[in-house]
Design a protein around this motif. Structure first.
Motif, PDB file in Angstrom:
ATOM      1  N   ASP A   1       0.869  -1.174   0.000  1.00  0.00           N
ATOM      2  CA  ASP A   1       0.000   0.000   0.000  1.00  0.00           C
ATOM      3  C   ASP A   1       0.909   1.228   0.000  1.00  0.00           C
ATOM      4  O   ASP A   1       1.435   1.638   1.042  1.00  0.00           O
ATOM      5  N   HIS A   2       1.093   1.817  -1.173  1.00  0.00           N
ATOM      6  CA  HIS A   2       2.073   2.898  -1.328  1.00  0.00           C
ATOM      7  C   HIS A   2       1.738   4.110  -0.462  1.00  0.00           C
ATOM      8  O   HIS A   2       2.640   4.780   0.058  1.00  0.00           O
ATOM      9  N   GLN A   3       0.468   4.390  -0.310  1.00  0.00           N
ATOM     10  CA  GLN A   3       0.078   5.557   0.495  1.00  0.00           C
ATOM     11  C   GLN A   3       0.439   5.347   1.963  1.00  0.00           C
ATOM     12  O   GLN A   3       0.981   6.245   2.616  1.00  0.00           O
ATOM     13  N   ARG A   4       0.166   4.180   2.481  1.00  0.00           N
ATOM     14  CA  ARG A   4       0.495   3.901   3.883  1.00  0.00           C
ATOM     15  C   ARG A   4       2.011   3.811   4.069  1.00  0.00           C
ATOM     16  O   ARG A   4       2.545   4.220   5.117  1.00  0.00           O
TER      17      ARG A   4
ATOM     18  N   ARG B   1       4.118   6.255   6.609  1.00  0.00           N
ATOM     19  CA  ARG B   1       5.011   5.754   7.667  1.00  0.00           C
ATOM     20  C   ARG B   1       6.400   6.361   7.534  1.00  0.00           C
ATOM     21  O   ARG B   1       7.020   6.751   8.524  1.00  0.00           O
ATOM     22  N   VAL B   2       6.905   6.456   6.299  1.00  0.00           N
ATOM     23  CA  VAL B   2       8.228   7.047   6.076  1.00  0.00           C
ATOM     24  C   VAL B   2       8.245   8.492   6.553  1.00  0.00           C
ATOM     25  O   VAL B   2       9.184   8.936   7.228  1.00  0.00           O
ATOM     26  N   ARG B   3       7.185   9.243   6.223  1.00  0.00           N
ATOM     27  CA  ARG B   3       7.136  10.638   6.665  1.00  0.00           C
ATOM     28  C   ARG B   3       7.028  10.742   8.184  1.00  0.00           C
ATOM     29  O   ARG B   3       7.595  11.644   8.798  1.00  0.00           O
ATOM     30  N   SER B   4       6.293   9.818   8.778  1.00  0.00           N
ATOM     31  CA  SER B   4       6.173   9.829  10.236  1.00  0.00           C
ATOM     32  C   SER B   4       7.534   9.623  10.893  1.00  0.00           C
ATOM     33  O   SER B   4       7.884  10.329  11.856  1.00  0.00           O
TER      34      SER B   4
ATOM     35  N   ASP C   1      12.655  16.265  -7.205  1.00  0.00           N
ATOM     36  CA  ASP C   1      14.054  16.201  -6.793  1.00  0.00           C
ATOM     37  C   ASP C   1      14.128  15.512  -5.432  1.00  0.00           C
ATOM     38  O   ASP C   1      13.112  15.158  -4.831  1.00  0.00           O
ATOM     39  N   THR C   2      15.337  15.310  -4.958  1.00  0.00           N
ATOM     40  CA  THR C   2      15.517  14.539  -3.727  1.00  0.00           C
ATOM     41  C   THR C   2      15.017  15.286  -2.491  1.00  0.00           C
ATOM     42  O   THR C   2      14.776  14.658  -1.453  1.00  0.00           O
ATOM     43  N   ASP C   3      14.845  16.599  -2.580  1.00  0.00           N
ATOM     44  CA  ASP C   3      14.265  17.347  -1.460  1.00  0.00           C
ATOM     45  C   ASP C   3      12.742  17.215  -1.416  1.00  0.00           C
ATOM     46  O   ASP C   3      12.119  17.468  -0.384  1.00  0.00           O
ATOM     47  N   GLN C   4      12.138  16.824  -2.551  1.00  0.00           N
ATOM     48  CA  GLN C   4      10.682  16.742  -2.637  1.00  0.00           C
ATOM     49  C   GLN C   4      10.157  15.311  -2.519  1.00  0.00           C
ATOM     50  O   GLN C   4       8.979  15.112  -2.225  1.00  0.00           O
ATOM     51  N   PHE C   5      11.011  14.324  -2.750  1.00  0.00           N
ATOM     52  CA  PHE C   5      10.561  12.954  -2.919  1.00  0.00           C
ATOM     53  C   PHE C   5       9.697  12.460  -1.765  1.00  0.00           C
ATOM     54  O   PHE C   5       8.647  11.845  -1.962  1.00  0.00           O
ATOM     55  N   PHE C   6      10.116  12.729  -0.542  1.00  0.00           N
ATOM     56  CA  PHE C   6       9.415  12.157   0.611  1.00  0.00           C
ATOM     57  C   PHE C   6       8.140  12.910   0.967  1.00  0.00           C
ATOM     58  O   PHE C   6       7.449  12.540   1.914  1.00  0.00           O
ATOM     59  N   GLU C   7       7.831  13.948   0.194  1.00  0.00           N
ATOM     60  CA  GLU C   7       6.546  14.625   0.365  1.00  0.00           C
ATOM     61  C   GLU C   7       5.458  13.966  -0.470  1.00  0.00           C
ATOM     62  O   GLU C   7       4.281  14.352  -0.375  1.00  0.00           O
ATOM     63  N   LEU C   8       5.822  12.987  -1.318  1.00  0.00           N
ATOM     64  CA  LEU C   8       4.821  12.299  -2.131  1.00  0.00           C
ATOM     65  C   LEU C   8       3.809  11.594  -1.236  1.00  0.00           C
ATOM     66  O   LEU C   8       4.181  10.834  -0.345  1.00  0.00           O
ATOM     67  N   GLU C   9       2.522  11.831  -1.478  1.00  0.00           N
ATOM     68  CA  GLU C   9       1.481  11.161  -0.702  1.00  0.00           C
ATOM     69  C   GLU C   9       1.432   9.676  -1.025  1.00  0.00           C
ATOM     70  O   GLU C   9       1.141   8.845  -0.169  1.00  0.00           O
TER      71      GLU C   9
ATOM     72  N   GLY D   1      15.889   4.149  -6.727  1.00  0.00           N
ATOM     73  CA  GLY D   1      15.434   3.421  -7.904  1.00  0.00           C
ATOM     74  C   GLY D   1      15.150   1.965  -7.590  1.00  0.00           C
ATOM     75  O   GLY D   1      14.111   1.411  -7.985  1.00  0.00           O
ATOM     76  N   GLN D   2      16.050   1.308  -6.868  1.00  0.00           N
ATOM     77  CA  GLN D   2      15.856  -0.091  -6.510  1.00  0.00           C
ATOM     78  C   GLN D   2      14.676  -0.251  -5.551  1.00  0.00           C
ATOM     79  O   GLN D   2      13.875  -1.184  -5.688  1.00  0.00           O
ATOM     80  N   ALA D   3      14.562   0.655  -4.575  1.00  0.00           N
ATOM     81  CA  ALA D   3      13.447   0.573  -3.625  1.00  0.00           C
ATOM     82  C   ALA D   3      12.111   0.726  -4.341  1.00  0.00           C
ATOM     83  O   ALA D   3      11.157  -0.029  -4.084  1.00  0.00           O
ATOM     84  N   LEU D   4      12.008   1.688  -5.245  1.00  0.00           N
ATOM     85  CA  LEU D   4      10.775   1.893  -5.991  1.00  0.00           C
ATOM     86  C   LEU D   4      10.429   0.665  -6.820  1.00  0.00           C
ATOM     87  O   LEU D   4       9.278   0.223  -6.870  1.00  0.00           O
ATOM     88  N   HIS D   5      11.431   0.120  -7.498  1.00  0.00           N
ATOM     89  CA  HIS D   5      11.221  -1.088  -8.302  1.00  0.00           C
ATOM     90  C   HIS D   5      10.711  -2.236  -7.444  1.00  0.00           C
ATOM     91  O   HIS D   5       9.766  -2.943  -7.830  1.00  0.00           O
ATOM     92  N   ARG D   6      11.277  -2.419  -6.284  1.00  0.00           N
ATOM     93  CA  ARG D   6      10.884  -3.531  -5.416  1.00  0.00           C
ATOM     94  C   ARG D   6       9.495  -3.339  -4.827  1.00  0.00           C
ATOM     95  O   ARG D   6       8.857  -4.314  -4.410  1.00  0.00           O
ATOM     96  N   LEU D   7       9.029  -2.101  -4.799  1.00  0.00           N
ATOM     97  CA  LEU D   7       7.689  -1.819  -4.294  1.00  0.00           C
ATOM     98  C   LEU D   7       6.645  -1.787  -5.406  1.00  0.00           C
ATOM     99  O   LEU D   7       5.502  -1.390  -5.184  1.00  0.00           O
ATOM    100  N   GLY D   8       7.049  -2.192  -6.609  1.00  0.00           N
ATOM    101  CA  GLY D   8       6.079  -2.344  -7.684  1.00  0.00           C
ATOM    102  C   GLY D   8       5.960  -1.183  -8.644  1.00  0.00           C
ATOM    103  O   GLY D   8       5.113  -1.211  -9.548  1.00  0.00           O
TER     104      GLY D   8
END
Length: 472
Positions: free
Chosen positions: A80-83, A87-90, A158-166, A185-192
């Motif tokens: 569940d990409h949103q959850r 969690r990452v932002r938390s 950019d890398t300053d914005q990435f973790f703001e993605l909902e 890149g690898q993490a995104l690929h592994r998450l589908g």
């Protein structure tokens, strides 16, 4: 009338905060200036949130091997990409909040304004000016987006914005295969996420040894889609962007720019320092004292472009803080270089890289290690990959540097750096225990190869004879 301080620190990141810790030992008459979000690059947008995402991706990736383990049902698991991003932002907020909490004891020293130089001792803060006997620039680094790509900025991350993605997009192009590019890149690929990585060079994670760089590039190309060439943004689509590399074209929802960060010097008006600036706007400074020319100005942390990693930034802050308060400039010897990319397998460089050895003309012998057939690596499905190249001086085999891609490579890089810092000979290293079965065991092959090439012969096996009478 301008306020007078002993030291002004511009930037409240890792280097700036460490400089504050040193400055306060010498004077209470200082100020810390920062107009951006507090919490350090590492805690907010770098090391910590990226590792939180990587941990989830690596754990989920293990599901693809469960059938081989004899565990059924894993194919029904869905990320569940949103959850996940929530969690990452938390966790990110917790880490950066901890940094801000640590600042609570000196927030009265913090000015939340933008600073520009009027001269080497004077800063313009917009509605006031201040003067300081010494000024430390610790403004960190910023992602760089070429001007030609700015019209597409709404679809660029950019890398300053990435973790703001909902949530995560369905498709993404990643430009760059350096530390950030391969990690995310690898993490995104592994998450589908359907990921296309475009790299200008056949390497990954900053590796410079041609043999190892090619091996790493080929290895990661088997897991995810990587193209070699110059990345292009060709235009907008109804849902995102059309990107290209050579004659190939793809439509993606978003583009992640991971082609590196640049020192945050652009808004400081450094021309008023009256010193020479290079093409990137960097003033000449002494890497051992961090002093700019002969001015009472110092460059600390990522902003100086030397080694953009946290422990180096912290060391820079200490050096700059000390010299900003000292009557004379002190030169400091830096730690053994160490950089780690948290891909899977890990990528690391300890000591001098192949590129540094070559550029300095240093003679060396090399030992190689492999994890492809190592028993312990084969037990951990998906981990039986990786190689290392370890460089040693040709006389006694003291280690000069190492480049590696290996399971548990983050730990082996520390062991190698420790051996370099202790100036151990290959004879002394081979006198240490190598447990079986552990991933570190593969390094023994490289050390044995080095032992056969040095001019000071080493007999095997090496056992230390205990002096004195034997005990029953």
């Amino acid at each position: 009338m301008s306020k007078e301080y002993d030291v002004a620190i511009i930037g409240a990141g890792t280097a700036g905060l460490t400089a504050q810790e040193e400055v306060v030992k010498h004077t209470d008459n200082y100020v810390l200036i920062d107009d951006g979000p507090l919490g350090t690059t590492c805690a907010r947008v770098g090391c910590m949130p990226s590792k939180a995402l990587i941990a989830v991706a690596d754990d989920f990736h293990k599901c693809s091997f469960f059938d081989e383990y004899g565990i059924d049902g894993a194919k029904g698991l869905i990320p569940d990409h949103q959850r996940i991003m929530a969690r990452v932002r938390s966790m990110r907020d917790e880490f950066s909040g901890g940094v801000i909490q640590e600042m609570s004891g000196f927030m009265d020293k913090v000015i939340r304004k933008r600073a520009e130089f009027l001269d080497p001792n004077t800063l313009d803060l917009g509605d006031e000016t201040i003067r300081a006997k010494s000024i430390i620039i610790a403004t960190g680094s910023k992602p760089f987006i070429p001007d030609s790509w700015l019209p597409f900025k709404e679809f660029i991350i950019d890398t300053d914005q990435f973790f703001e993605l909902e949530t995560l997009p369905k498709t993404m192009a990643v430009f760059g295969l350096g530390a950030v590019g391969i990690e995310l890149g690898q993490a995104l690929h592994r998450l589908g996420v359907r990921v296309t990585v475009i790299s200008r060079r056949k390497t990954a994670g900053g590796l410079t040894d041609p043999k190892l760089a090619e091996y790493a590039f080929d290895h990661f190309s088997k897991e995810m889609h990587i193209e070699l060439g110059t990345a292009q943004i060709l235009g907008k689509t109804p849902t995102g962007l059309e990107v290209g590399c050579g004659s190939k074209r793809w439509s993606v929802d978003r583009v992640l720019i991971a082609t590196g960060r640049r020192p945050g010097l652009q808004d400081l008006n450094l021309k008023n320092l009256k010193v020479d600036l290079d093409a990137k706007g960097m003033p000449v400074f002494n890497p051992e004292t961090l002093q700019v020319g002969d001015l009472p100005v110092f460059l600390a942390g990522d902003v100086n472009g030397l080694k953009p990693v946290l422990h180096e930034a912290a060391d820079d802050g200490t050096i700059a803080g000390y010299n900003a308060c000292a009557g004379t400039m002190a030169r400091f010897k830096k730690r053994i270089p160490l950089q780690i990319t948290f891909s899977s397998p890990d990528i690391a460089i300890a000591g001098l890289s192949h590129k540094a050895l070559t550029e300095k003309g240093i003679d060396y012998v090399v030992g190689e290690a492999s994890w492809e057939e190592l028993g312990r690596a084969r037990m951990m499905l998906g981990k039986a990959a990786g190689r290392a190249r370890i460089y040693a001086e040709p006389q006694k085999g003291r280690l000069l540097g190492a480049e590696l891609m290996a399971p548990a490579g983050e730990h082996m890089a520390h062991l190698l750096a420790l051996a370099m810092g202790a100036n151990l000979t290959i004879k002394e290293i081979l006198g240490m225990p190598f447990y079986h079965p552990v991933p570190e065991e593969a390094l023994l092959d490289a050390f044995l190869q080095i032992a056969t090439q040095i001019t000071d012969p080493v007999s095997m096996p090496i056992l230390q004879r205990i002096k004195g009478k034997p005990h029953g």
